[in-house]
Write an enzyme that holds these catalytic residues in place. Structure first.
Site, PDB file in Angstrom:
ATOM      1  N   ARG A 175      63.101  11.293  42.165  1.00 54.67           N
ATOM      2  CA  ARG A 175      63.962  11.781  41.081  1.00 54.67           C
ATOM      3  C   ARG A 175      64.973  10.714  40.687  1.00 54.67           C
ATOM      4  O   ARG A 175      65.236  10.494  39.491  1.00 54.67           O
ATOM      5  CB  ARG A 175      64.664  13.072  41.512  1.00 54.67           C
ATOM      6  CG  ARG A 175      63.743  14.273  41.578  1.00 54.67           C
ATOM      7  CD  ARG A 175      64.392  15.454  42.268  1.00 54.67           C
ATOM      8  NE  ARG A 175      65.603  15.891  41.589  1.00 54.67           N
ATOM      9  CZ  ARG A 175      66.452  16.794  42.107  1.00 54.67           C
ATOM     10  NH1 ARG A 175      66.226  17.316  43.302  1.00 54.67           N
ATOM     11  NH2 ARG A 175      67.526  17.144  41.425  1.00 54.67           N
ATOM     12  N   CYS A 234      74.451  14.699  43.371  1.00 58.14           N
ATOM     13  CA  CYS A 234      73.074  15.138  43.629  1.00 58.14           C
ATOM     14  C   CYS A 234      72.614  15.893  42.396  1.00 58.14           C
ATOM     15  O   CYS A 234      72.895  15.477  41.281  1.00 58.14           O
ATOM     16  CB  CYS A 234      72.999  15.985  44.907  1.00 58.14           C
ATOM     17  SG  CYS A 234      74.027  17.470  44.879  1.00 58.14           S
TER      18      CYS A 234
END
Length: 278
Positions: A175, A234
């Site tokens: 990601r 995050c």
């Protein structure tokens, strides 16, 4: 102050100290593969991170509540500024570090994390309960909130040029590198320019934190050494706290969270907001 405690420490001290045990399990992430349902550590109070302790007026997930309301929210579950608190979750180490950090932001000094969570408690042979405990509301004490530990998008944007702090991204490498779609719809792929990737899984082994020495080595491999100021992000500010607590365990002291994280930054359409597939 040491942040991590073992199941044996909790069992021994629960009998002789007035300890508040918080189950910080993020309920919507629970699944039968890796979460024990219907079992909690005896005496646990449920800390509802998904609802009560996330700002209901924010369009972003898991946003820190308005500081002015946090004292009454904490008092509603039986906490005072002087409470001795042990936080755990049912997965091992997942959402509990977020709650550890939140309580530290609010100035509670004696807050610990049960390393390994409920699985470690059960593995050690201690009994479980099927019900939460309600301590009763306390009169809201004077919690000394420290908003400087919560970083906003403007500060992160400015840091791209100034490098005032190191931004650590706790998402998986795929990601971070723009090779895997984000789980939340509408978000672009990639990472914030200049950020460093330390996936939260790299600071754990078997659902527990690695030793301070191994963690210090991991950070050094990424070019991060004391006394650098660190900010963590995050997807939504939860797993960022796993890596923040790892840094604390390794001896770092100037630690903050970009609370909007990728849920905010990835939705932004500003030029040069994202680096993809780097």
């Amino acid at each position: 102050m040491e942040a991590l405690v073992s199941p044996q420490w909790l069992a021994d001290n629960q009998a002789i100290r007035d300890i508040v045990i918080l189950d910080a399990t993020l309920k919507k992430t629970m699944n039968t593969a890796n979460v024990t349902t219907g079992e909690v550590i005896p005496g646990s109070v449920f800390f509802d991170l998904e609802n009560t302790f996330s700002n209901p007026d924010s369009p972003l997930p898991h946003t820190f509540p308005v500081l002015s309301s946090m004292s009454s929210l904490l008092a509603s579950i039986g906490l005072t500024p002087e409470s001795v608190v042990v936080v755990y979750d049912q997965q091992g180490v997942y959402s509990a570090p977020r709650v550890w950090w939140m309580l530290k932001v609010m100035g509670i000094q004696n807050v610990y994390l049960l390393d390994g969570g409920l699985p470690a408690w059960k593995e050690a042979g201690f009994e479980v309960s099927g019900n939460y405990t309600f301590l009763g509301a306390k009169i809201a004490g004077h919690f000394c909130g420290q908003p400087k530990q919560i970083v906003d998008k403007t500060s992160v944007s400015q840091n791209i040029e100034t490098s005032h702090f190191v931004l650590v991204d706790a998402r998986p490498a795929a990601r971070f590198n723009g090779l895997q779609a984000e789980p939340r719809s509408g978000l672009r792929c990639g990472h914030i320019p200049g950020s460093v990737n330390i996936p939260f899984t790299e600071v754990l082994t078997g659902g527990k934190y690695n030793s301070p020495e191994l963690l210090e080595y991991l950070f050094a491999q990424k070019g991060i050494v004391n006394p650098r100021k660190l900010v963590f992000s995050c997807g939504s500010g939860v797993t960022a706290c796993i890596v923040l607590l790892a840094a604390y365990h390794a001896g770092f002291t100037d630690l903050r969270i970009y609370d909007g994280s990728w849920a905010e930054w990835g939705a932004c359409n500003e030029t040069n907001a994202v680096i993809t597939a780097e």
